[in-house]
Design a protein around this motif. Structure first.
Motif, PDB file in Angstrom:
ATOM      1  N   ASN A 137      48.625  51.882  37.872  1.00 59.25           N
ATOM      2  CA  ASN A 137      49.537  50.840  37.382  1.00 59.25           C
ATOM      3  C   ASN A 137      49.761  49.729  38.411  1.00 59.25           C
ATOM      4  O   ASN A 137      50.882  49.257  38.625  1.00 59.25           O
ATOM      5  N   THR A 138      48.699  49.321  39.070  1.00 64.19           N
ATOM      6  CA  THR A 138      48.793  48.254  40.068  1.00 64.19           C
ATOM      7  C   THR A 138      48.511  46.922  39.388  1.00 64.19           C
ATOM      8  O   THR A 138      47.361  46.479  39.323  1.00 64.19           O
ATOM      9  N   PHE A 139      49.563  46.299  38.883  1.00 57.70           N
ATOM     10  CA  PHE A 139      49.403  45.065  38.121  1.00 57.70           C
ATOM     11  C   PHE A 139      49.589  43.847  39.018  1.00 57.70           C
ATOM     12  O   PHE A 139      50.588  43.731  39.729  1.00 57.70           O
ATOM     13  N   PRO A 140      48.616  42.932  38.995  1.00 58.48           N
ATOM     14  CA  PRO A 140      48.741  41.697  39.783  1.00 58.48           C
ATOM     15  C   PRO A 140      49.807  40.771  39.181  1.00 58.48           C
ATOM     16  O   PRO A 140      50.250  40.949  38.038  1.00 58.48           O
ATOM     17  N   SER A 141      50.151  39.755  39.946  1.00 55.07           N
ATOM     18  CA  SER A 141      51.056  38.731  39.439  1.00 55.07           C
ATOM     19  C   SER A 141      50.289  37.830  38.475  1.00 55.07           C
ATOM     20  O   SER A 141      49.049  37.844  38.449  1.00 55.07           O
ATOM     21  N   PRO A 142      50.993  37.023  37.659  1.00 52.37           N
ATOM     22  CA  PRO A 142      50.288  36.112  36.738  1.00 52.37           C
ATOM     23  C   PRO A 142      49.310  35.182  37.451  1.00 52.37           C
ATOM     24  O   PRO A 142      48.223  34.901  36.942  1.00 52.37           O
ATOM     25  N   VAL A 143      49.690  34.696  38.632  1.00 51.87           N
ATOM     26  CA  VAL A 143      48.792  33.807  39.389  1.00 51.87           C
ATOM     27  C   VAL A 143      47.541  34.567  39.824  1.00 51.87           C
ATOM     28  O   VAL A 143      46.420  34.055  39.737  1.00 51.87           O
ATOM     29  N   GLN A 144      47.723  35.800  40.295  1.00 53.29           N
ATOM     30  CA  GLN A 144      46.584  36.611  40.721  1.00 53.29           C
ATOM     31  C   GLN A 144      45.699  36.979  39.532  1.00 53.29           C
ATOM     32  O   GLN A 144      44.476  37.048  39.666  1.00 53.29           O
ATOM     33  N   TRP A 145      46.302  37.208  38.376  1.00 52.99           N
ATOM     34  CA  TRP A 145      45.517  37.459  37.167  1.00 52.99           C
ATOM     35  C   TRP A 145      44.606  36.273  36.862  1.00 52.99           C
ATOM     36  O   TRP A 145      43.449  36.430  36.464  1.00 52.99           O
ATOM     37  N   SER A 146      45.137  35.068  37.047  1.00 53.10           N
ATOM     38  CA  SER A 146      44.337  33.864  36.817  1.00 53.10           C
ATOM     39  C   SER A 146      43.127  33.844  37.740  1.00 53.10           C
ATOM     40  O   SER A 146      42.014  33.480  37.333  1.00 53.10           O
ATOM     41  N   GLY A 147      43.338  34.254  39.008  1.00 51.73           N
ATOM     42  CA  GLY A 147      42.229  34.308  39.962  1.00 51.73           C
ATOM     43  C   GLY A 147      41.192  35.332  39.569  1.00 51.73           C
ATOM     44  O   GLY A 147      39.981  35.095  39.713  1.00 51.73           O
ATOM     45  N   PRO A 256      45.344  45.678  47.184  1.00 52.26           N
ATOM     46  CA  PRO A 256      45.201  46.400  45.911  1.00 52.26           C
ATOM     47  C   PRO A 256      43.789  46.252  45.348  1.00 52.26           C
ATOM     48  O   PRO A 256      43.172  45.184  45.471  1.00 52.26           O
ATOM     49  N   ALA A 257      43.298  47.296  44.722  1.00 53.53           N
ATOM     50  CA  ALA A 257      41.923  47.281  44.200  1.00 53.53           C
ATOM     51  C   ALA A 257      41.700  46.191  43.170  1.00 53.53           C
ATOM     52  O   ALA A 257      40.616  45.598  43.119  1.00 53.53           O
ATOM     53  N   VAL A 258      42.732  45.901  42.345  1.00 49.68           N
ATOM     54  CA  VAL A 258      42.574  44.877  41.309  1.00 49.68           C
ATOM     55  C   VAL A 258      42.417  43.492  41.911  1.00 49.68           C
ATOM     56  O   VAL A 258      41.960  42.556  41.241  1.00 49.68           O
ATOM     57  N   ILE A 259      42.787  43.318  43.169  1.00 46.12           N
ATOM     58  CA  ILE A 259      42.591  42.063  43.876  1.00 46.12           C
ATOM     59  C   ILE A 259      41.322  42.118  44.726  1.00 46.12           C
ATOM     60  O   ILE A 259      40.522  41.184  44.759  1.00 46.12           O
ATOM     61  N   ALA A 291      30.174  27.915  39.031  1.00 49.24           N
ATOM     62  CA  ALA A 291      30.482  29.265  39.519  1.00 49.24           C
ATOM     63  C   ALA A 291      31.103  29.220  40.915  1.00 49.24           C
ATOM     64  O   ALA A 291      32.054  29.962  41.204  1.00 49.24           O
ATOM     65  N   ILE A 292      30.574  28.372  41.783  1.00 52.55           N
ATOM     66  CA  ILE A 292      31.103  28.260  43.146  1.00 52.55           C
ATOM     67  C   ILE A 292      32.533  27.724  43.118  1.00 52.55           C
ATOM     68  O   ILE A 292      33.415  28.226  43.821  1.00 52.55           O
ATOM     69  N   ILE A 293      32.778  26.732  42.281  1.00 51.74           N
ATOM     70  CA  ILE A 293      34.124  26.171  42.172  1.00 51.74           C
ATOM     71  C   ILE A 293      35.103  27.220  41.642  1.00 51.74           C
ATOM     72  O   ILE A 293      36.203  27.407  42.184  1.00 51.74           O
ATOM     73  N   LEU A 294      34.684  27.921  40.571  1.00 53.87           N
ATOM     74  CA  LEU A 294      35.553  28.948  39.995  1.00 53.87           C
ATOM     75  C   LEU A 294      35.817  30.077  40.984  1.00 53.87           C
ATOM     76  O   LEU A 294      36.944  30.582  41.082  1.00 53.87           O
ATOM     77  N   SER A 295      34.768  30.488  41.724  1.00 54.27           N
ATOM     78  CA  SER A 295      34.929  31.557  42.713  1.00 54.27           C
ATOM     79  C   SER A 295      35.906  31.152  43.807  1.00 54.27           C
ATOM     80  O   SER A 295      36.773  31.941  44.217  1.00 54.27           O
ATOM     81  N   THR A 296      35.771  29.928  44.288  1.00 47.15           N
ATOM     82  CA  THR A 296      36.648  29.449  45.358  1.00 47.15           C
ATOM     83  C   THR A 296      38.096  29.393  44.900  1.00 47.15           C
ATOM     84  O   THR A 296      39.011  29.875  45.589  1.00 47.15           O
ATOM     85  N   ILE A 297      38.323  28.822  43.714  1.00 43.43           N
ATOM     86  CA  ILE A 297      39.689  28.753  43.177  1.00 43.43           C
ATOM     87  C   ILE A 297      40.233  30.157  42.921  1.00 43.43           C
ATOM     88  O   ILE A 297      41.393  30.457  43.218  1.00 43.43           O
ATOM     89  N   GLY A 298      39.350  31.035  42.383  1.00 42.24           N
ATOM     90  CA  GLY A 298      39.773  32.404  42.098  1.00 42.24           C
ATOM     91  C   GLY A 298      40.215  33.153  43.340  1.00 42.24           C
ATOM     92  O   GLY A 298      41.230  33.848  43.330  1.00 42.24           O
ATOM     93  N   VAL A 299      39.448  33.016  44.432  1.00 39.46           N
ATOM     94  CA  VAL A 299      39.797  33.685  45.684  1.00 39.46           C
ATOM     95  C   VAL A 299      41.134  33.169  46.210  1.00 39.46           C
ATOM     96  O   VAL A 299      41.978  33.944  46.685  1.00 39.46           O
ATOM     97  N   ILE A 300      41.364  31.867  46.118  1.00 41.17           N
ATOM     98  CA  ILE A 300      42.626  31.282  46.572  1.00 41.17           C
ATOM     99  C   ILE A 300      43.789  31.828  45.764  1.00 41.17           C
ATOM    100  O   ILE A 300      44.833  32.211  46.305  1.00 41.17           O
ATOM    101  N   LEU A 301      43.633  31.889  44.425  1.00 49.55           N
ATOM    102  CA  LEU A 301      44.695  32.374  43.556  1.00 49.55           C
ATOM    103  C   LEU A 301      44.986  33.865  43.792  1.00 49.55           C
ATOM    104  O   LEU A 301      46.141  34.300  43.756  1.00 49.55           O
ATOM    105  N   MET A 302      43.917  34.652  44.036  1.00 49.73           N
ATOM    106  CA  MET A 302      44.111  36.077  44.250  1.00 49.73           C
ATOM    107  C   MET A 302      44.812  36.362  45.579  1.00 49.73           C
ATOM    108  O   MET A 302      45.391  37.429  45.779  1.00 49.73           O
ATOM    109  N   ASN A 303      44.785  35.405  46.483  1.00 54.94           N
ATOM    110  CA  ASN A 303      45.491  35.546  47.761  1.00 54.94           C
ATOM    111  C   ASN A 303      46.935  35.072  47.676  1.00 54.94           C
ATOM    112  O   ASN A 303      47.674  35.152  48.645  1.00 54.94           O
ATOM    113  N   SER A 304      47.306  34.557  46.492  1.00 52.59           N
ATOM    114  CA  SER A 304      48.671  34.091  46.311  1.00 52.59           C
ATOM    115  C   SER A 304      49.575  35.231  45.899  1.00 52.59           C
ATOM    116  O   SER A 304      49.134  36.187  45.256  1.00 52.59           O
ATOM    117  N   SER A 305      50.811  35.167  46.276  1.00 50.60           N
ATOM    118  CA  SER A 305      51.755  36.242  45.920  1.00 50.60           C
ATOM    119  C   SER A 305      52.373  35.986  44.559  1.00 50.60           C
ATOM    120  O   SER A 305      52.316  34.881  44.046  1.00 50.60           O
TER     121      SER A 305
END
Length: 305
Positions: A137-147, A256-259, A291-305
């Motif tokens: 039950n390790t649920f990310p935040s909405p911002v991290q879900w976006s990433g 967390p594994a989901v991140i 893909a590179i743009i999406l990956s970069t934005i995704g990594v940034i979002l997943m590092n957000s709290s």
């Protein structure tokens, strides 16, 4: 975060060296043998760490039998004695998954094409993400879900499913590639979740040792050439293979594994793409740029709290 970064670099290096070996006409089955041999060898020195408490196997299995119901039901950690047996048992299963997923991946490339096979292999990150959600039950935040979503979308944009030579029909082997690749990566998280961390080298020794035995049988069956090229490429990939799993387990202790898994996949895509552009002067398609743009934005979002 530094451990995840190093793991991404090692994972990217594996793909780069494999590509290099293809250009140099290295025999794939022989490279696998050398790869798993050196990866197994790298695990041995860590056995003499002072933090490891050795227990006779018979006693270790006894403690494992006494503890496993409570550990898995309460999501706690095995004792040091039981962790030895747990590392061995899980390592054998993981070794089969690592080897089997690579063999099936090669089969899928032959019959389904590289593009769609690569897509499903990368989408294997959905397995550890979903399993983590279900088990812990390790649920990310909405911002991290976006990433996470952006990182998975990057995989779809990276591969051109209409690449020449790829067949258009759907094959059940694609599902097995996705599941096996995902489970192989998830085995690292399963170990980290329930074992004493100091036994990760024992776990990796059994993982790569099991895969090595199967790769030897595969080499004997195929009877392909094994020479200096296979040895060299196997050495390089073995070092990177060990480092990728070792540092990923380290990273999972704090992320967390989901991140971690979407970042691991997106980061690998990003590193390989940048390397191919700078070193091999490969042109980026529109899909690759997206893909590179999406990956970069995704990594940034997943590092957000």
């Amino acid at each position: 975060m530094i451990f995840l970064f190093v793991s991404v670099l090692c994972s990217s290096g594996i793909a780069i060296v494999f590509s290099w070996s293809e250009a140099k006409k290295g025999q794939w089955s022989g490279i696998l043998v050398a790869n798993y041999f050196f990866a197994t060898l790298l695990s041995v020195p860590f056995f003499w760490q002072k933090s490891i408490q050795w227990t006779p196997l018979r006693d270790s299995f006894f403690f494992f039998q006494q503890e496993y119901l409570q550990v898995f039901s309460t999501h706690t950690t095995f004792s040091p004695s039981a962790s030895i047996s747990y590392s061995i048992l899980l390592g054998i299963v993981a070794g089969l998954l690592f080897f089997g997923s690579l063999v099936l991946y090669r089969y899928s490339i032959r019959y389904n094409g590289l593009a769609i096979s690569g897509t499903f292999a990368k989408l294997g990150i959905s397995v550890p993400v979903l399993m983590s959600l279900l088990l812990w039950n390790t649920f990310p935040s909405p911002v991290q879900w976006s990433g996470i979503i952006l990182s998975m979308a990057a995989v779809l944009f990276l591969y051109n499913w209409k690449q020449s030579g790829a067949t258009s029909h759907f094959s059940l082997s694609l599902v097995f590639v996705l599941v096996l690749m995902g489970l192989a990566e998830f085995s690292n998280k399963i170990f980290q979740q329930y074992s004493v961390p100091s036994y990760k080298s024992l776990f990796l020794f059994v993982v790569f040792g099991t895969a090595f035995l199967y790769s030897v049988l595969n080499q004997l069956f195929r009877k392909t050439k094994f020479g200096s090229k296979e040895l060299l490429f196997g050495l390089l990939i073995g070092i990177l293979n060990y480092g990728s799993s070792y540092f990923l387990i380290q990273a999972l202790e704090s992320i967390p594994a989901v991140i971690a898994f979407p970042m691991f996949s997106a980061g690998t895509i990003l590193c390989i793409s940048i390397f191919s552009r700078i070193v091999f002067k490969e042109k980026w398609s529109q899909n690759m740029i997206i893909a590179i743009i999406l990956s970069t934005i995704g990594v940034i979002l997943m590092n957000s709290s």
